[in-house]
Design an enzyme around this catalytic site. Structure first.
Site, short mmCIF file in Angstrom:
data_model
loop_
_atom_site.label_atom_id
_atom_site.label_comp_id
_atom_site.label_asym_id
_atom_site.label_seq_id
_atom_site.Cartn_x
_atom_site.Cartn_y
_atom_site.Cartn_z
N CYS A 192 -105.94 36.43 -49.14
CA CYS A 192 -106.07 35.51 -48.00
C CYS A 192 -104.95 35.84 -47.02
O CYS A 192 -104.40 36.95 -47.07
CB CYS A 192 -106.07 34.06 -48.45
SG CYS A 192 -104.54 33.51 -49.25
N ASN A 235 -101.28 33.92 -48.97
CA ASN A 235 -101.17 34.01 -50.43
C ASN A 235 -100.48 32.79 -51.03
O ASN A 235 -99.80 32.88 -52.06
CB ASN A 235 -100.45 35.31 -50.87
CG ASN A 235 -100.56 35.64 -52.36
OD1 ASN A 235 -99.69 36.28 -52.92
ND2 ASN A 235 -101.62 35.20 -53.01
N CYS A 273 -102.39 29.55 -50.57
CA CYS A 273 -103.45 28.53 -50.70
C CYS A 273 -104.69 29.11 -51.36
O CYS A 273 -104.89 28.95 -52.57
CB CYS A 273 -103.81 27.93 -49.34
SG CYS A 273 -102.43 27.08 -48.54
N ARG A 274 -105.53 29.80 -50.57
CA ARG A 274 -106.85 30.19 -51.10
C ARG A 274 -106.79 31.26 -52.18
O ARG A 274 -107.48 31.14 -53.21
CB ARG A 274 -107.74 30.66 -49.94
CG ARG A 274 -108.08 29.55 -48.97
CD ARG A 274 -108.62 30.10 -47.67
NE ARG A 274 -107.59 30.79 -46.91
CZ ARG A 274 -107.79 31.40 -45.76
NH1 ARG A 274 -109.01 31.43 -45.24
NH2 ARG A 274 -106.79 31.99 -45.13
N SER A 275 -106.02 32.33 -51.97
CA SER A 275 -106.07 33.42 -52.96
C SER A 275 -105.40 33.06 -54.28
O SER A 275 -105.92 33.46 -55.34
CB SER A 275 -105.57 34.75 -52.38
OG SER A 275 -104.22 34.69 -51.99
N ASP A 294 -109.66 28.11 -44.13
CA ASP A 294 -108.23 27.99 -44.36
C ASP A 294 -107.86 26.50 -44.45
O ASP A 294 -108.01 25.76 -43.48
CB ASP A 294 -107.51 28.65 -43.18
CG ASP A 294 -106.00 28.65 -43.36
OD1 ASP A 294 -105.51 28.04 -44.32
OD2 ASP A 294 -105.33 29.29 -42.53
P1 4NP Z 1 -103.81 30.91 -47.17
O1 4NP Z 1 -103.39 29.73 -46.19
O2 4NP Z 1 -104.10 32.11 -46.31
O3 4NP Z 1 -105.04 30.38 -47.84
O4 4NP Z 1 -102.66 31.11 -48.12
C1 4NP Z 1 -102.39 29.86 -45.22
C2 4NP Z 1 -101.08 29.74 -45.58
C3 4NP Z 1 -100.09 29.85 -44.63
C4 4NP Z 1 -100.43 30.08 -43.30
C5 4NP Z 1 -101.77 30.22 -42.95
C6 4NP Z 1 -102.76 30.12 -43.91
N1 4NP Z 1 -99.42 30.16 -42.30
O5 4NP Z 1 -99.77 30.27 -41.12
O6 4NP Z 1 -98.24 30.14 -42.64
#
Ligand code: 4NP
Length: 162
Positions: free
Chosen positions: A17, A20, A22-24, A132
């Site tokens: 993702c 790294n 949240c989703r992954s 997201d």
């Molecule tokens: P992820 O979510 O891609 O599912 O881990 C996010 C985590 C952090 C951010 C964006 C999406 N950020 O902008 O910091």
């Protein structure tokens, strides 16, 4: 999809993702749990295309929804995608189209690893993104969990059938 489930050519799955956190890591946790329950020997990891959260544990909201579903992801630490991921992993699944596009730009051509969207694994969800949840609430994290767990179940079924 390789047929073998053990040994050096066992399936090696990377979930990707943006951050790294949240989703992954949710996908990695769900997949590890589903694979273990099915007795499947796999290698699994997760990574982000971005580097903002390198070294950080999963977002507390991600940890909470995983824990509520019986999965502990608190020990995971974020890392960024590396070039050797395309040879170390047989399959790389991206949470959304932007991350898949970035993976395709990074990958050797042709890529040794199969690149796809995570929800391509789920009947009726092909071509769709795991949204997201970072700027969302607990309900968004619950939906992310349901989506990555559906993909994890489908992936385990696919690996068992090969
Ligand atoms: P992820 O979510 O891609 O599912 O881990 C996010 C985590 C952090 C951010 C964006 C999406 N950020 O902008 O910091």
């Amino acid at each position: 999809m390789p047929a073998r489930q053990s040994g050096p050519s066992r399936p090696a799955i990377l979930f990707v993702c943006l951050g790294n956190i949240c989703r992954s890591p949710l996908a990695e946790g769900a997949f590890r749990a589903r694979a273990t329950a099915a007795g499947l020997d796999v290698m699994a990891d997760s990574a982000g295309t971005g580097d903002w959260h390198v070294g950080h544990p999963p977002d507390p909201r991600a940890q909470a929804v995983a824990r509520a579903n019986g999965v502990d992801i608190s020990g995971l630490r974020a890392r960024q995608v590396r070039l050797d991921d395309f040879t170390r992993f047989s399959h790389i699944f991206a949470a959304d189209h932007a991350n898949l596009g970035n993976l395709r730009r990074l990958a050797p051509d042709p890529s040794p690893a199969e690149l796809a969207l995570l929800l391509d694994l789920v009947k009726g969800r092909q071509g769709q993104a795991v949204a997201d949840p970072y700027y969302g609430d607990a309900q968004d994290f619950a939906r992310s969990w349901a989506e990555v767990d559906a993909a994890a179940q489908a992936l385990v079924a696919r690996l068992l059938n090969h």
